[in-house]
Design a protein around this motif. Sequence first.
Motif, short mmCIF file in Angstrom:
data_model
loop_
_atom_site.label_atom_id
_atom_site.label_comp_id
_atom_site.label_asym_id
_atom_site.label_seq_id
_atom_site.Cartn_x
_atom_site.Cartn_y
_atom_site.Cartn_z
N LYS A 1 3.28 -7.02 4.29
CA LYS A 1 4.58 -6.95 3.62
C LYS A 1 5.40 -5.76 4.11
N PRO A 2 6.67 -5.98 4.51
CA PRO A 2 7.55 -4.86 4.87
C PRO A 2 8.24 -4.32 3.62
N ARG A 3 8.98 -3.26 3.77
CA ARG A 3 9.84 -2.81 2.68
C ARG A 3 10.95 -3.83 2.50
N LEU A 4 11.43 -3.98 1.26
CA LEU A 4 12.43 -5.00 0.99
C LEU A 4 13.70 -4.77 1.80
N ILE A 5 14.18 -3.53 1.89
CA ILE A 5 15.43 -3.31 2.62
C ILE A 5 15.28 -3.63 4.11
N ASP A 6 14.09 -3.42 4.67
CA ASP A 6 13.86 -3.80 6.07
C ASP A 6 13.88 -5.32 6.21
N PRO B 1 6.26 1.03 -8.79
CA PRO B 1 6.07 -0.42 -8.68
C PRO B 1 7.13 -1.21 -9.43
N ASP B 2 7.44 -2.38 -8.93
CA ASP B 2 8.36 -3.30 -9.59
C ASP B 2 7.87 -4.71 -9.30
N PRO B 3 8.38 -5.73 -9.99
CA PRO B 3 7.86 -7.09 -9.80
C PRO B 3 7.94 -7.61 -8.37
N LEU B 4 8.93 -7.14 -7.59
CA LEU B 4 9.07 -7.60 -6.21
C LEU B 4 8.21 -6.80 -5.24
N VAL B 5 7.69 -5.68 -5.67
CA VAL B 5 6.97 -4.74 -4.81
C VAL B 5 7.84 -4.40 -3.61
N GLN B 6 9.01 -3.83 -3.90
CA GLN B 6 9.97 -3.49 -2.85
C GLN B 6 9.43 -2.44 -1.88
N GLU B 7 8.60 -1.54 -2.40
CA GLU B 7 8.01 -0.49 -1.58
C GLU B 7 6.49 -0.69 -1.60
N PRO B 8 5.92 -1.42 -0.63
CA PRO B 8 4.47 -1.71 -0.65
C PRO B 8 3.60 -0.47 -0.72
N HIS B 9 4.07 0.65 -0.17
CA HIS B 9 3.31 1.90 -0.21
C HIS B 9 4.02 2.93 -1.07
N GLY B 10 4.79 2.44 -2.04
CA GLY B 10 5.63 3.33 -2.82
C GLY B 10 4.88 4.32 -3.68
N LEU B 11 3.86 3.86 -4.40
CA LEU B 11 3.17 4.76 -5.31
C LEU B 11 2.42 5.88 -4.58
N PRO B 12 1.66 5.60 -3.53
CA PRO B 12 1.05 6.71 -2.78
C PRO B 12 2.09 7.69 -2.23
N THR B 13 3.22 7.15 -1.76
CA THR B 13 4.28 8.02 -1.26
C THR B 13 4.84 8.89 -2.38
N LEU B 14 5.04 8.29 -3.55
CA LEU B 14 5.54 9.05 -4.70
C LEU B 14 4.58 10.16 -5.08
N LEU C 1 4.60 -1.02 -15.57
CA LEU C 1 4.10 -1.22 -14.22
C LEU C 1 3.45 0.01 -13.60
N LEU C 2 3.96 1.19 -13.88
CA LEU C 2 3.52 2.36 -13.13
C LEU C 2 2.33 3.06 -13.77
N VAL C 3 2.46 3.45 -15.02
CA VAL C 3 1.39 4.20 -15.64
C VAL C 3 0.13 3.34 -15.78
N ALA C 4 0.31 2.03 -15.86
CA ALA C 4 -0.84 1.13 -15.96
C ALA C 4 -1.66 1.11 -14.68
N ASP C 5 -1.04 1.48 -13.57
CA ASP C 5 -1.73 1.44 -12.28
C ASP C 5 -2.31 2.82 -11.98
N ARG C 6 -3.58 3.01 -12.29
CA ARG C 6 -4.24 4.29 -12.07
C ARG C 6 -5.07 4.29 -10.79
N SER C 7 -5.04 3.16 -10.06
CA SER C 7 -5.92 3.05 -8.89
C SER C 7 -5.36 3.75 -7.67
N ALA C 8 -4.02 3.92 -7.63
CA ALA C 8 -3.41 4.50 -6.44
C ALA C 8 -3.60 6.00 -6.43
#
Length: 313
Positions: free
Chosen positions: A178-183, A244-257, A291-298
Amino acid sequence: MVNWCRLRRQLIGDFDPGKIPPRIEVPVLPRALNDFIQRAEQPDVTALELGKCIESDVGLTCELLRLVNSSALGIRDKASTAQRAISVLGVHRSKLTLLTAAVQKYLKPREFRDFDYDGFCAANLERALFAQHFAKAFRTDADLAFAGAMLVDCLIPKLDDELPGFYPVFAETSPQTKPRLIDHEERALGWTHAMAAAQIMLGWKFPDDLICCVALHHCPENTIQHAELKTSAAAAVALAALAPDPLVQEPHGLPTLLNLGLIIPGMNFEIVAAAVAQEFIAAGVPKGKHLLVADRSAQPGPARERREVAVST
């Protein structure tokens, strides 16, 4: 101090209707809101004058009263007029509230097909709360950050209505490829939702600071490393857009954050996440939409190489 007008011109220039996706019909904003926007920029404007601008529009008046009378503000005497609401909220916050409400109303699609609109709205709220907390950590305009994060994806539901299947198919793409949505948008469509929304807001004569927050929301590294923007509302919005968002616009967003959070002085991501979780639940969002706080795996890891919009330092 950020020169938002200069930055907006650098990013998107002046209004060009040719840069708005051809299938998108841009509605005309109500005259009451246009009058309010223009009057609100005047330094000597009063709540009485602005109240008169708004009270001719029942929907806008109701939106102001809904916010000012909400339990979150906790005012003792409930406001019953637009003038009173503006007096309590202040001109700046009233303006951002009305602009956000108008965009959500006038860019709402006719139908949703397979688009998860409830999930979309929940993600917007969650990221707006994060942006607000990030802005407070930066000691910058938290109201602007909240409004900007609420509006960054405002065009996507309408685009989904005009481009059936485009966004649901993207959402279901394998994370490994998956690419970034804007790409993906730029390659497939020749434009991105960020720049298209910024052009529409410019045509509506929205404030330059709000337009820049929307235009830059997929440029976290650029904003964090920019001499003027690194502690601005635009940086707070861009950080929140990595969530995170339903579309997963940033596939590597949470680690980057999480990685960026490590290099920001005074930023404690766990504390911010816990505060957002409480506010999110208090807002009455349906269970399972967090979406975000529920994901503790990243965990922090190598951030993916990303293409950014150039911003001069």
